[in-house]
Design a protein around this motif. Structure first.
Motif, PDB file in Angstrom:
ATOM      1  N   THR A  25      33.282  41.772  84.270  1.00 13.61           N
ATOM      2  CA  THR A  25      33.220  41.389  82.860  1.00 13.61           C
ATOM      3  C   THR A  25      34.596  41.507  82.211  1.00 13.61           C
ATOM      4  N   GLU A  26      35.303  42.586  82.508  1.00 18.42           N
ATOM      5  CA  GLU A  26      36.633  42.795  81.935  1.00 18.42           C
ATOM      6  C   GLU A  26      37.644  41.786  82.474  1.00 18.42           C
ATOM      7  N   VAL A  27      37.609  41.529  83.770  1.00 17.46           N
ATOM      8  CA  VAL A  27      38.522  40.529  84.363  1.00 17.46           C
ATOM      9  C   VAL A  27      38.249  39.163  83.748  1.00 17.46           C
ATOM     10  N   GLU A  28      36.969  38.777  83.651  1.00 18.81           N
ATOM     11  CA  GLU A  28      36.621  37.472  83.056  1.00 18.81           C
ATOM     12  C   GLU A  28      37.149  37.360  81.624  1.00 18.81           C
ATOM     13  N   ALA A  29      36.986  38.422  80.833  1.00 19.22           N
ATOM     14  CA  ALA A  29      37.447  38.386  79.441  1.00 19.22           C
ATOM     15  C   ALA A  29      38.964  38.203  79.376  1.00 19.22           C
ATOM     16  N   ARG A  30      39.678  38.878  80.244  1.00 17.88           N
ATOM     17  CA  ARG A  30      41.138  38.759  80.234  1.00 17.88           C
ATOM     18  C   ARG A  30      41.612  37.408  80.753  1.00 17.88           C
ATOM     19  N   LEU A  31      40.948  36.884  81.783  1.00 14.90           N
ATOM     20  CA  LEU A  31      41.320  35.572  82.302  1.00 14.90           C
ATOM     21  C   LEU A  31      41.045  34.476  81.269  1.00 14.90           C
ATOM     22  N   LYS A  32      39.975  34.662  80.504  1.00  6.02           N
ATOM     23  CA  LYS A  32      39.629  33.691  79.468  1.00  6.02           C
ATOM     24  C   LYS A  32      40.774  33.528  78.465  1.00  6.02           C
ATOM     25  N   GLN A  33      41.505  34.604  78.221  1.00  5.31           N
ATOM     26  CA  GLN A  33      42.655  34.545  77.305  1.00  5.31           C
ATOM     27  C   GLN A  33      43.746  33.613  77.840  1.00  5.31           C
ATOM     28  N   HIS A  34      43.721  33.366  79.159  1.00  2.00           N
ATOM     29  CA  HIS A  34      44.687  32.461  79.788  1.00  2.00           C
ATOM     30  C   HIS A  34      44.079  31.087  80.057  1.00  2.00           C
ATOM     31  N   GLY A 102      49.305  26.062  89.113  1.00  2.00           N
ATOM     32  CA  GLY A 102      48.187  26.750  89.745  1.00  2.00           C
ATOM     33  C   GLY A 102      48.635  28.045  90.399  1.00  2.00           C
ATOM     34  N   ALA A 103      49.819  28.020  91.019  1.00  2.00           N
ATOM     35  CA  ALA A 103      50.363  29.239  91.625  1.00  2.00           C
ATOM     36  C   ALA A 103      50.606  30.307  90.558  1.00  2.00           C
ATOM     37  N   GLU A 104      51.031  29.881  89.372  1.00  2.00           N
ATOM     38  CA  GLU A 104      51.215  30.834  88.262  1.00  2.00           C
ATOM     39  C   GLU A 104      49.871  31.425  87.836  1.00  2.00           C
ATOM     40  N   LEU A 105      48.817  30.586  87.815  1.00  2.00           N
ATOM     41  CA  LEU A 105      47.482  31.093  87.465  1.00  2.00           C
ATOM     42  C   LEU A 105      46.980  32.078  88.515  1.00  2.00           C
ATOM     43  N   ILE A 106      47.287  31.825  89.780  1.00  2.00           N
ATOM     44  CA  ILE A 106      46.914  32.768  90.834  1.00  2.00           C
ATOM     45  C   ILE A 106      47.618  34.105  90.595  1.00  2.00           C
ATOM     46  N   ALA A 107      48.911  34.061  90.295  1.00  2.00           N
ATOM     47  CA  ALA A 107      49.664  35.291  90.033  1.00  2.00           C
ATOM     48  C   ALA A 107      49.087  36.023  88.819  1.00  2.00           C
ATOM     49  N   THR A 108      48.723  35.267  87.790  1.00  2.00           N
ATOM     50  CA  THR A 108      48.103  35.865  86.599  1.00  2.00           C
ATOM     51  C   THR A 108      46.783  36.521  86.974  1.00  2.00           C
ATOM     52  N   GLY A 109      45.997  35.876  87.812  1.00  2.00           N
ATOM     53  CA  GLY A 109      44.723  36.441  88.255  1.00  2.00           C
ATOM     54  C   GLY A 109      44.914  37.746  89.020  1.00  2.00           C
ATOM     55  N   HIS A 110      45.866  37.750  89.949  1.00  2.00           N
ATOM     56  CA  HIS A 110      46.134  38.970  90.715  1.00  2.00           C
ATOM     57  C   HIS A 110      46.603  40.099  89.795  1.00  2.00           C
ATOM     58  N   ARG A 111      47.474  39.775  88.885  1.00  2.00           N
ATOM     59  CA  ARG A 111      47.985  40.779  87.935  1.00  2.00           C
ATOM     60  C   ARG A 111      46.841  41.320  87.068  1.00  2.00           C
TER      61      ARG A 111
END
Length: 143
Positions: A25-34, A102-111
């Protein structure tokens, strides 16, 4: 005088499910901001490791239908995270490639996952984290 029944021992499975749901839930909320989601992050990760996966295979890995995965990949195309190198068509395999965006989004996801993990595990020291990781790997791999 009656005694209250002793509460049952905590269930490791229930604790893992609760922790997993809270972290997700927390990861989804933070990814949504991106402007993205865990499903986007997952599809991008699979495509970056294995370019050319079919919608069906990506859907199986994500636990969704091929049609749902097509919608996810369309969204990723609109975000500029994935580029289609073949024309769409029934029965054709779509050659999809992760773009630099997309590679930047992957890095954002990992972070994001690392940040959420750190917040949830902040009470553990390094040895406890290594031990927890080892135990979870053992459970997941059956060894």
């Amino acid at each position: 005088m009656t005694h209250a029944p002793k509460p049952p021992e905590p269930s490791p499975g229930f604790l893992l499910m609760t922790l997993g749901r809270s972290m997700r839930t927390e990861v989804e909320a933070r990814l949504k901001q991106h402007g993205t989601s865990l499903r986007h992050f997952s599809a991008l990760g699979h495509l970056s490791r294995e370019p050319g996966l079919s919608y069906s295979e990506l859907g199986r890995r994500a636990g969704v239908t091929a049609q749902s995965m097509q919608a996810t990949l369309r969204q990723l195309e609109e975000l500029g995270a994935v580029e289609r190198r073949t024309l769409p068509g029934r029965g054709r395999t779509a050659e999809l490639v992760v773009t630099p965006s997309g590679a930047e989004l992957i890095a954002t996801g990992h972070r994001t996952v690392r940040e959420v993990e750190a917040a949830f595990l902040k009470t553990l020291d390094d040895e406890q984290r290594r031990s927890l990781t080892g135990i979870l790997l053992s459970v997941l791999t059956g060894r």
